[in-house]
Every structure is written in structure tokens, then in C-alpha cells.
Motif scaffolding. Structure first.
Motif, PDB file in Angstrom:
ATOM      1  N   THR A  16       0.842  -1.188   0.000  1.00  0.00           N
ATOM      2  CA  THR A  16       0.000   0.000   0.000  1.00  0.00           C
ATOM      3  C   THR A  16       0.880   1.242   0.000  1.00  0.00           C
ATOM      4  N   TYR A  17       0.277   2.377  -0.265  1.00  0.00           N
ATOM      5  CA  TYR A  17       1.028   3.637  -0.237  1.00  0.00           C
ATOM      6  C   TYR A  17       1.551   3.907   1.169  1.00  0.00           C
ATOM      7  N   GLU A  18       0.794   3.511   2.178  1.00  0.00           N
ATOM      8  CA  GLU A  18       1.229   3.722   3.556  1.00  0.00           C
ATOM      9  C   GLU A  18       2.521   2.970   3.854  1.00  0.00           C
ATOM     10  N   ASP A  19       2.724   1.815   3.196  1.00  0.00           N
ATOM     11  CA  ASP A  19       3.979   1.078   3.361  1.00  0.00           C
ATOM     12  C   ASP A  19       5.157   1.913   2.880  1.00  0.00           C
ATOM     13  N   LEU A  20       4.974   2.611   1.761  1.00  0.00           N
ATOM     14  CA  LEU A  20       6.029   3.465   1.225  1.00  0.00           C
ATOM     15  C   LEU A  20       6.367   4.574   2.212  1.00  0.00           C
ATOM     16  N   GLU A  21       5.349   5.206   2.759  1.00  0.00           N
ATOM     17  CA  GLU A  21       5.572   6.277   3.731  1.00  0.00           C
ATOM     18  C   GLU A  21       6.304   5.757   4.966  1.00  0.00           C
ATOM     19  N   LYS A  22       5.919   4.581   5.433  1.00  0.00           N
ATOM     20  CA  LYS A  22       6.532   3.984   6.617  1.00  0.00           C
ATOM     21  C   LYS A  22       8.000   3.658   6.347  1.00  0.00           C
ATOM     22  N   ASN A  23       8.279   3.076   5.180  1.00  0.00           N
ATOM     23  CA  ASN A  23       9.658   2.734   4.833  1.00  0.00           C
ATOM     24  C   ASN A  23      10.539   3.978   4.764  1.00  0.00           C
ATOM     25  N   GLU A  24      10.012   5.020   4.149  1.00  0.00           N
ATOM     26  CA  GLU A  24      10.793   6.255   4.054  1.00  0.00           C
ATOM     27  C   GLU A  24      11.061   6.843   5.435  1.00  0.00           C
ATOM     28  N   ALA A  25      10.054   6.806   6.300  1.00  0.00           N
ATOM     29  CA  ALA A  25      10.222   7.349   7.648  1.00  0.00           C
ATOM     30  C   ALA A  25      11.279   6.574   8.432  1.00  0.00           C
ATOM     31  N   LEU A  66      14.617   1.256   2.029  1.00  0.00           N
ATOM     32  CA  LEU A  66      14.244   1.244   0.625  1.00  0.00           C
ATOM     33  C   LEU A  66      12.919   0.517   0.466  1.00  0.00           C
ATOM     34  N   SER A  67      12.216   0.790  -0.637  1.00  0.00           N
ATOM     35  CA  SER A  67      10.939   0.130  -0.918  1.00  0.00           C
ATOM     36  C   SER A  67      11.016  -0.665  -2.208  1.00  0.00           C
ATOM     37  N   ALA A  68      10.357  -1.821  -2.214  1.00  0.00           N
ATOM     38  CA  ALA A  68      10.298  -2.698  -3.387  1.00  0.00           C
ATOM     39  C   ALA A  68       8.846  -2.875  -3.804  1.00  0.00           C
ATOM     40  N   LEU A  69       8.547  -2.489  -5.039  1.00  0.00           N
ATOM     41  CA  LEU A  69       7.231  -2.713  -5.627  1.00  0.00           C
ATOM     42  C   LEU A  69       7.369  -3.878  -6.598  1.00  0.00           C
ATOM     43  N   LEU A  70       6.432  -4.824  -6.556  1.00  0.00           N
ATOM     44  CA  LEU A  70       6.552  -6.055  -7.333  1.00  0.00           C
ATOM     45  C   LEU A  70       5.641  -6.027  -8.553  1.00  0.00           C
ATOM     46  N   GLU A 117      12.196  16.846 -10.020  1.00  0.00           N
ATOM     47  CA  GLU A 117      11.607  16.150  -8.871  1.00  0.00           C
ATOM     48  C   GLU A 117      10.429  15.278  -9.302  1.00  0.00           C
ATOM     49  N   LYS A 118       9.626  15.779 -10.219  1.00  0.00           N
ATOM     50  CA  LYS A 118       8.470  14.997 -10.683  1.00  0.00           C
ATOM     51  C   LYS A 118       8.919  13.751 -11.439  1.00  0.00           C
ATOM     52  N   VAL A 119       9.887  13.900 -12.340  1.00  0.00           N
ATOM     53  CA  VAL A 119      10.367  12.759 -13.123  1.00  0.00           C
ATOM     54  C   VAL A 119      11.026  11.726 -12.224  1.00  0.00           C
ATOM     55  N   PHE A 120      11.808  12.180 -11.260  1.00  0.00           N
ATOM     56  CA  PHE A 120      12.584  11.261 -10.434  1.00  0.00           C
ATOM     57  C   PHE A 120      11.761  10.586  -9.340  1.00  0.00           C
ATOM     58  N   SER A 121      10.731  11.224  -8.828  1.00  0.00           N
ATOM     59  CA  SER A 121       9.987  10.556  -7.752  1.00  0.00           C
ATOM     60  C   SER A 121       8.564  11.044  -7.546  1.00  0.00           C
ATOM     61  N   GLU A 122       8.316  12.337  -7.706  1.00  0.00           N
ATOM     62  CA  GLU A 122       7.036  12.859  -7.244  1.00  0.00           C
ATOM     63  C   GLU A 122       5.846  12.396  -8.082  1.00  0.00           C
ATOM     64  N   ASN A 123       6.048  12.168  -9.366  1.00  0.00           N
ATOM     65  CA  ASN A 123       4.937  11.642 -10.171  1.00  0.00           C
ATOM     66  C   ASN A 123       4.586  10.223  -9.752  1.00  0.00           C
ATOM     67  N   VAL A 124       5.599   9.403  -9.484  1.00  0.00           N
ATOM     68  CA  VAL A 124       5.345   8.041  -9.007  1.00  0.00           C
ATOM     69  C   VAL A 124       4.660   8.092  -7.645  1.00  0.00           C
ATOM     70  N   ARG A 125       5.137   8.975  -6.788  1.00  0.00           N
ATOM     71  CA  ARG A 125       4.538   9.093  -5.452  1.00  0.00           C
ATOM     72  C   ARG A 125       3.045   9.436  -5.562  1.00  0.00           C
ATOM     73  N   ARG A 126       2.736  10.422  -6.405  1.00  0.00           N
ATOM     74  CA  ARG A 126       1.342  10.804  -6.592  1.00  0.00           C
ATOM     75  C   ARG A 126       0.512   9.650  -7.126  1.00  0.00           C
ATOM     76  N   PHE A 127       1.052   8.950  -8.138  1.00  0.00           N
ATOM     77  CA  PHE A 127       0.322   7.843  -8.758  1.00  0.00           C
ATOM     78  C   PHE A 127       0.063   6.735  -7.742  1.00  0.00           C
ATOM     79  N   LEU A 128       1.060   6.387  -6.964  1.00  0.00           N
ATOM     80  CA  LEU A 128       0.895   5.300  -5.984  1.00  0.00           C
ATOM     81  C   LEU A 128      -0.076   5.714  -4.883  1.00  0.00           C
ATOM     82  N   LYS A 129      -0.050   6.975  -4.488  1.00  0.00           N
ATOM     83  CA  LYS A 129      -0.978   7.443  -3.467  1.00  0.00           C
ATOM     84  C   LYS A 129      -2.423   7.317  -3.955  1.00  0.00           C
TER      85      LYS A 129
END
Length: 333
Positions: A88-97, A101-105, A318-330
Motif C-alpha cells: 500500500t502507499y502507507e507502506d512506502l511512507e513507513k519505509n521512508e520514515a 528502501l521500498s520494493a514494488l513487485l 523532482e516529478k520525473v525522479f519521484s514525485e509523479n510516481v509518489r502521486r500515482f501510488l498514493k
């Protein structure tokens, strides 16, 4: 440091191949394009790991995908202090905190499911959240956008209208029901527009570039780019040389893509689709030649530096490197 999120690599398949050849290797430290130590040093937040199966090389593609899944699980367990799977997106937030690192399968070549809902449910339970319907071979679900090598004159080996088969439509419906995101990379042109017509949720092209810049059939037309953008989807920049370079031929030099070619793709993708739909889809460990200046995941920050030095805004980087993916996963995970 700019965070890095990558939509596609084939490192798990690379580990399996090397182990089958009798070598000892794993995810934490290796001589491939991607390992955990270099990801951490480069500033990665998330890497998407594909369970990639070449159906033409496997006696049972499904069981091969299960072997890959076992390797992925083993590496996640062994390296729990480094990386954790995200469901879930919450897993990503928890890992970052927690500084993990996070792994999406993902699954590359959905034909391994044989169009069976029960198998899709097994993948879902295992945490698979992305899936392509094809790789480079026709399967029970759909036609790909190339067969073997490179199509003559950059064309497919069948008419453009050949797209999803009946089981492909059924599988896509089931994927959306289960929350497995459609990945249209490798799908034929006809398949792309079939999927766009019937899908109800945003989808991605995890590792595809712009066909107007390099006319390889694995790349996206302007219409495809716009459809993905309008749906709130993502397009991951692929580092494979023939997808970057117009007129590429086997053996041509330089063997790997150049920074200028990567920037040209990014400029065009942003021009057509807008800055909110572009991401990274390196295809590390799935391509033979990496870009000259980005030989592994460790060098990924060089692309961010080159973007800022060549007229891209900090927000675009920032969008290309992470923020677009972050938004999409959220919104979709």
C-alpha cells in the motif's frame, strides 16, 4: 538529494539466471546494474522489481515466475534491514520514515497467468501490484508490439488492429477488480487502444519512450502519450539504446545511449504529455548496454544533474525522479 523511484528493472530474473549457471549472487551486493548498496548510496526510495519470464525459453512459464517470486521473497527476508516490499502507499511512507528502501513487485508477461483468475489472485496475495499483458511473444491474452529481434522497417509482424484477445479483456477486468495496475509496455498498438477503451482506471507504460523521437515500435505514439497523461498514468523513461536513438542498428556506436538522447526523450515526453506523467523506467538488468554516463543505479543522480543543467526546472526533475510516481501510488496503490 533528489529521491529516486524507478518503475522497472529485471534484477530478480538476472539473479535467477546467474544462480542457474552455478553462481552465488543476491540483491544486497552484486555486479549487475542494481543492488541495494548502490541504491542506498544514490538516494533511491523505491525500485519496481519485475518477475520477468521469457515464455519461449521456459518449459513452464508459470513455474518460472514462481521461482522468481521465491527469489524475491528470499531477498526481501534476507535484507529486511535494507528494503521492504510495499503493498500500500502507507507502506512506502513507513519505509521512508524508517530509512528503508521500498520494493514494488510487478509481473512482466501476464501470459504466465494463462488467463486464469485464480492465478491472478495468487499474484495479488504475493503483493504483485503491476502487470504487463505481454512481453515479446504472442500469448493467450494479447499481441505484443514486436516479435523476436527488431521488426523490419520498424513495423509490427501483424496488422495494428491485433490487440487484446478475449482472455486479455477478461484478465484486464479481473486485474482492475484486484487492484493490479495495468502496464502497457510491450503491448501492440491495437492492444494499447483496446486497453484504453475498456479500462476504468489509470495505467502506466513502465519502460517505454516516445516513438516520434525514436521510431522503434516499443515506443509510444503521441496519441498514446496523451491517453496515458489524460488518464493520470505514468510513462517510465527506458534506458535501452534503440528506444533512445533513431536509426539504431546492432553494433552501432556508441553502444549505450547518451545523456543528450535521454534528455531529448524527456523533453519530448513532457512537451506532449505534460510534466505530471513522466517517470523513470530504466530497464536495468534487462538491457545489454546501459547509457555511457549511467552504467548502473549508482550513477542515476547524473541524469538529475544533467536535467537541471540543460533547462529543466527543479520541479520537473523532482516529478520525473519521484514525485509523479509518489502521486500515482498514493492515488492507485
Amino acid at each position: 538529494m533528489t529521491k529516486i523511484m524507478d518503475l522497472h528493472c529485471d534484477t530478480i530474473s538476472r539473479i535467477r539466471s546467474r544462480r542457474n549457471e552455478g553462481h552465488i549472487c543476491g540483491l544486497q551486493d552484486n555486479h549487475f546494474h542494481v543492488d541495494l548498496k548502490r541504491m542506498k548510496e544514490a538516494g533511491y526510495s523505491l525500485q519496481t522489481f519485475a518477475l520477468f519470464t521469457d515464455a519461449a525459453e521456459e518449459e513452464s512459464p508459470f513455474f518460472a515466475s514462481m521461482e522468481l517470486l521465491d527469489i524475491f521473497r528470499e531477498e526481501m527476508k534476507k535484507n529486511d534491514d535494507w528494503i521492504r516490499q510495499v503493498i500500500t502507499y502507507e507502506d512506502l511512507e513507513k519505509n521512508e520514515a524508517e530509512g528503508k528502501l521500498s520494493a514494488l513487485l510487478s509481473v512482466e508477461d501476464g501470459g504466465v497467468s494463462m488467463g486464469l483468475p485464480d492465478i491472478l489472485e495468487e499474484y495479488r496475495k504475493a503483493g504483485v501490484r503491476l502487470m504487463t499483458l505481454t512481453w515479446n511473444h504472442e500469448n493467450v491474452l494479447a499481441y505484443p508490439n514486436k516479435v523476436g529481434g527488431h521488426p523490419k522497417n520498424g513495423r509490427n509482424n501483424w496488422p495494428d488492429e491485433r490487440g487484446l484477445k478475449q482472455k486479455g479483456f477478461e484478465t484486464l477486468e479481473k486485474m482492475e477488480e484486484l487492484g493490479i495496475i495495468l502496464d502497457v509496455s510491450h503491448l501492440s498498438d491495437g492492444g494499447f487502444f483496446d486497453a484504453a477503451r475498456v479500462s476504468k482506471k489509470p495505467f502506466i507504460a513502465s519502460h517505454s519512450n516516445a516513438r516520434a523521437v525514436s521510431s522503434h515500435v516499443r515506443n509510444l505514439t503521441d496519441d498514446m502519450i496523451r491517453v496515458i497523461a489524460e488518464r493520470g498514468g505514468l510513462i517510465g523513461l527506458n534506458f535501452c539504446t534503440p528506444f533512445l536513438r533513431e536509426g539504431w542498428k546492432p553494433g552501432s556506436l556508441p553502444a549505450g545511449g547518451t545523456m543528450e538522447e535521454m534528455l531529448a526523450q524527456l523533453r519530448y515526453l513532457i512537451q506532449v504529455g505534460g510534466e505530471d506523467c513522466i517517470a523513470l523506467g530504466s530497464d536495468f538488468d534487462g538491457i545489454e548496454e546501459t547509457p555511457e554516463e549511467i552504467p548502473s543505479c549508482l550513477a542515476m543522480p547524473r541524469l538529475a544533474e544533467a536535467m537541471e543543467q540543460n533547462g529543466f526546472t527543479h520541479t520537473e526533475v523532482e516529478k520525473v525522479f519521484s514525485e509523479n510516481v509518489r502521486r500515482f501510488l498514493k492515488e492507485n496503490l
